[in-house]
Design an enzyme around this catalytic site. Sequence first.
Site, PDB file in Angstrom:
ATOM      1  NE  ARG A 121      -4.242  -1.793   1.864  1.00 28.76           N
ATOM      2  CZ  ARG A 121      -4.136  -2.868   2.675  1.00 28.76           C
ATOM      3  NH1 ARG A 121      -3.330  -2.921   3.494  1.00 28.76           N
ATOM      4  NH2 ARG A 121      -5.031  -3.826   2.458  1.00 28.76           N
ATOM      5  CE  LYS A 143      -0.714  14.056 -14.091  1.00 27.29           C
ATOM      6  NZ  LYS A 143      -1.211  14.315 -15.436  1.00 27.29           N
ATOM      7  CD  GLU A 185       7.710  17.092 -22.705  1.00 28.58           C
ATOM      8  OE1 GLU A 185       6.789  18.083 -22.185  1.00 28.58           O
ATOM      9  OE2 GLU A 185       7.257  15.997 -23.289  1.00 28.58           O
ATOM     10  CE  LYS A 227       5.462  17.985 -13.669  1.00 28.04           C
ATOM     11  NZ  LYS A 227       5.459  16.835 -14.358  1.00 28.04           N
ATOM     12  CD  GLU A 237      -3.763  16.970 -15.732  1.00 30.57           C
ATOM     13  OE1 GLU A 237      -2.726  16.374 -15.237  1.00 30.57           O
ATOM     14  OE2 GLU A 237      -4.215  16.856 -16.606  1.00 30.57           O
ATOM     15  NE  ARG A 241       0.452  17.464 -12.226  1.00 32.81           N
ATOM     16  CZ  ARG A 241       1.221  16.543 -11.736  1.00 32.81           C
ATOM     17  NH1 ARG A 241       0.689  16.441 -10.234  1.00 32.81           N
ATOM     18  NH2 ARG A 241       2.113  15.547 -12.133  1.00 32.81           N
ATOM     19  CG  ASN A 245      -1.942  17.764 -20.307  1.00 31.55           C
ATOM     20  OD1 ASN A 245      -0.916  17.305 -20.007  1.00 31.55           O
ATOM     21  ND2 ASN A 245      -2.896  17.839 -19.696  1.00 31.55           N
ATOM     22  CG  HIS A 248       1.091  16.936 -23.868  1.00 32.86           C
ATOM     23  ND1 HIS A 248       1.884  17.849 -23.965  1.00 32.86           N
ATOM     24  CD2 HIS A 248       1.894  15.786 -23.458  1.00 32.86           C
ATOM     25  CE1 HIS A 248       2.765  17.831 -23.294  1.00 32.86           C
ATOM     26  NE2 HIS A 248       2.865  16.545 -23.044  1.00 32.86           N
ATOM     27  CG  HIS A 252      -1.611  12.521 -25.950  1.00 35.05           C
ATOM     28  ND1 HIS A 252      -1.943  12.928 -24.775  1.00 35.05           N
ATOM     29  CD2 HIS A 252      -0.192  12.212 -25.377  1.00 35.05           C
ATOM     30  CE1 HIS A 252      -1.047  12.900 -23.896  1.00 35.05           C
ATOM     31  NE2 HIS A 252       0.188  12.445 -24.186  1.00 35.05           N
ATOM     32  CG  HIS A 265       5.756  12.323 -25.270  1.00 34.44           C
ATOM     33  ND1 HIS A 265       4.710  12.341 -25.323  1.00 34.44           N
ATOM     34  CD2 HIS A 265       6.128  13.226 -24.338  1.00 34.44           C
ATOM     35  CE1 HIS A 265       3.982  13.314 -24.500  1.00 34.44           C
ATOM     36  NE2 HIS A 265       4.907  13.889 -23.829  1.00 34.44           N
TER      37      HIS A 265
HETATM   38  P1  NAD Z   1      12.683   6.563 -21.726  1.00 33.11           P
HETATM   39  O1  NAD Z   1      12.637   6.270 -20.072  1.00 33.11           O
HETATM   40  O2  NAD Z   1      12.509   5.389 -22.567  1.00 33.11           O
HETATM   41  O3  NAD Z   1      14.388   6.776 -21.892  1.00 33.11           O
HETATM   42  C1  NAD Z   1      14.696   7.206 -23.231  1.00 33.11           C
HETATM   43  C2  NAD Z   1      16.077   6.096 -23.681  1.00 33.11           C
HETATM   44  O4  NAD Z   1      16.881   6.681 -23.166  1.00 33.11           O
HETATM   45  C3  NAD Z   1      15.663   4.822 -23.293  1.00 33.11           C
HETATM   46  O5  NAD Z   1      16.111   3.859 -24.404  1.00 33.11           O
HETATM   47  C4  NAD Z   1      16.598   4.581 -22.223  1.00 33.11           C
HETATM   48  O6  NAD Z   1      17.071   3.207 -21.996  1.00 33.11           O
HETATM   49  C5  NAD Z   1      17.702   5.521 -22.591  1.00 33.11           C
HETATM   50  N1  NAD Z   1      18.320   6.342 -21.203  1.00 33.11           N
HETATM   51  C6  NAD Z   1      17.855   6.764 -20.180  1.00 33.11           C
HETATM   52  N2  NAD Z   1      18.995   7.188 -19.587  1.00 33.11           N
HETATM   53  C7  NAD Z   1      19.965   7.608 -20.324  1.00 33.11           C
HETATM   54  C8  NAD Z   1      21.323   7.989 -20.144  1.00 33.11           C
HETATM   55  N3  NAD Z   1      21.850   8.740 -19.083  1.00 33.11           N
HETATM   56  N4  NAD Z   1      22.132   7.641 -21.157  1.00 33.11           N
HETATM   57  C9  NAD Z   1      21.796   6.844 -22.494  1.00 33.11           C
HETATM   58  N5  NAD Z   1      20.473   6.553 -22.549  1.00 33.11           N
HETATM   59  C10 NAD Z   1      19.744   6.698 -21.582  1.00 33.11           C
HETATM   60  O7  NAD Z   1      11.927   7.872 -22.089  1.00 33.11           O
HETATM   61  P2  NAD Z   1      11.985   9.381 -21.243  1.00 33.11           P
HETATM   62  O8  NAD Z   1      11.814  10.248 -22.620  1.00 33.11           O
HETATM   63  O9  NAD Z   1      12.861   9.438 -20.210  1.00 33.11           O
HETATM   64  O10 NAD Z   1      10.365   9.348 -20.557  1.00 33.11           O
HETATM   65  C11 NAD Z   1       9.279   8.970 -21.391  1.00 33.11           C
HETATM   66  C12 NAD Z   1       8.157   8.264 -20.543  1.00 33.11           C
HETATM   67  O11 NAD Z   1       8.063   9.351 -19.520  1.00 33.11           O
HETATM   68  C13 NAD Z   1       6.859   8.149 -21.003  1.00 33.11           C
HETATM   69  O12 NAD Z   1       6.637   6.694 -20.866  1.00 33.11           O
HETATM   70  C14 NAD Z   1       5.995   9.062 -20.639  1.00 33.11           C
HETATM   71  O13 NAD Z   1       4.682   8.705 -20.513  1.00 33.11           O
HETATM   72  C15 NAD Z   1       6.558   9.305 -19.210  1.00 33.11           C
HETATM   73  N6  NAD Z   1       6.175  10.680 -18.827  1.00 33.11           N
HETATM   74  C16 NAD Z   1       5.679  10.670 -17.676  1.00 33.11           C
HETATM   75  C17 NAD Z   1       5.464  12.045 -16.825  1.00 33.11           C
HETATM   76  C18 NAD Z   1       4.772  12.001 -15.414  1.00 33.11           C
HETATM   77  O14 NAD Z   1       4.673  13.003 -15.151  1.00 33.11           O
HETATM   78  N7  NAD Z   1       5.061  10.883 -14.638  1.00 33.11           N
HETATM   79  C19 NAD Z   1       5.759  13.055 -17.712  1.00 33.11           C
HETATM   80  C20 NAD Z   1       6.169  13.083 -19.021  1.00 33.11           C
HETATM   81  C21 NAD Z   1       6.498  11.938 -19.407  1.00 33.11           C
END
Ligand code: NAD
Length: 361
Positions: A121, A143, A185, A227, A237, A241, A245, A248, A252, A265
Amino acid sequence: MPSVPVRFPQHRYTVVIEPRALEHLGASLRAVATASSAALFVDPAVRGTLAPLARASLEASGYELVEHVLPGGEESKNLDSVRALYDVLLGRKLERGAPVIALGGGVSGDLVGFVAATYLRGVPFVQCPTTLLAMVDSSVGGKVGVNVTQGKNLIGAFHQPVAVLADTIALRTLPVRELRCGLAECIKHAVIRDPALFAWTREMLPALLALDADALAALVARNVAIKAAVVMADEKETGERAHLNFGHTFAHAIEAVTGYGVILHGEAVALGMLAATTLAASIGMCPGGLRDELEAVLAAAGLAVRARLPDDERLLAAMALDKKVVRARIRFVLPTRLGAVELRDDVEPSAIRAAWKSIRA
Ligand code: NAD
């Protein structure tokens, strides 16, 4: 140490941003988690580079460590992986007060965070973001969640971390395409809240793309501050918040119709911000020159400003399926000027079509 405080009525934590921040991981956790053990979940891309730093620091602070390398990749952000991580924690009988640490990009943070939110939990969660996107966006705000076949991020929770350590040396190994996604971003944050940051980012792009350490640390700190301010004002949100988006609603739909992972993305957000700004200008919400300014900075960051897209009907259908559709109205976050956005759900389909046309290759 450069840091940004994040405060909610029920929780508070600090985002530490600096090269070699991971060397302080163990000591930082001792201040917030007194358990004798900890779980470290590692993105495969950083298993040989950053994981040893994190491990050494945790062990030096006396934590008995459960370490596990994640599969990595958006396709692994699902309930099968959640179950596999529960098995790791249950197999090692990780106790309730033990911190669960995500070392990786946004995929790792979202997946491990969801496990931390639900295991026993809820256990203390620590974010160690290693992509620019994760540092400036996903690691702050609580999130967490996973994808299901019906859509992205449809299963999740709000589970604030107890600490965030953004070690900017991680960015040295990040593929440039991923760096550009993070820059998209950052440009989004500047457009919705901070004209001075927009100008600074435009000026500093050559240094940022050349991985100048000071420039990157400053970029992360300024973006985390934005942020944090937005999520502190609206943790769950229910209001502002949603400004995060911006771009977005289009993004999306782009990701859905082109197949996830073809256009990343951040790349889709760049295109989506341009379409949204076209839309805002066409209905008289913002000056037309804003789109030109935005296009120039996105192009300078190496992001595509047009893409090959399917026909309008498929794009509009994909928009209608988005989570942000409320009572069958598509909701947009649209700029009124640099630094300010508003929500609108009364846009004519003809204006939406024209916006799509503006980014079609
Ligand atoms: P990711 O985690 O897939 O990382 C991108 C790539 O970079 C992957 O192949 C990873 O293995 C590699 N990588 C990571 N760190 C590295 C480093 N230091 N050196 C070399 N390679 C590295 O993608 P991302 O862009 O970091 O995150 C995208 C995700 O985040 C999506 O799933 C999205 O939905 C989520 N997201 C969440 C929120 C939230 O508020 N929770 C906000 C925005 C995005």
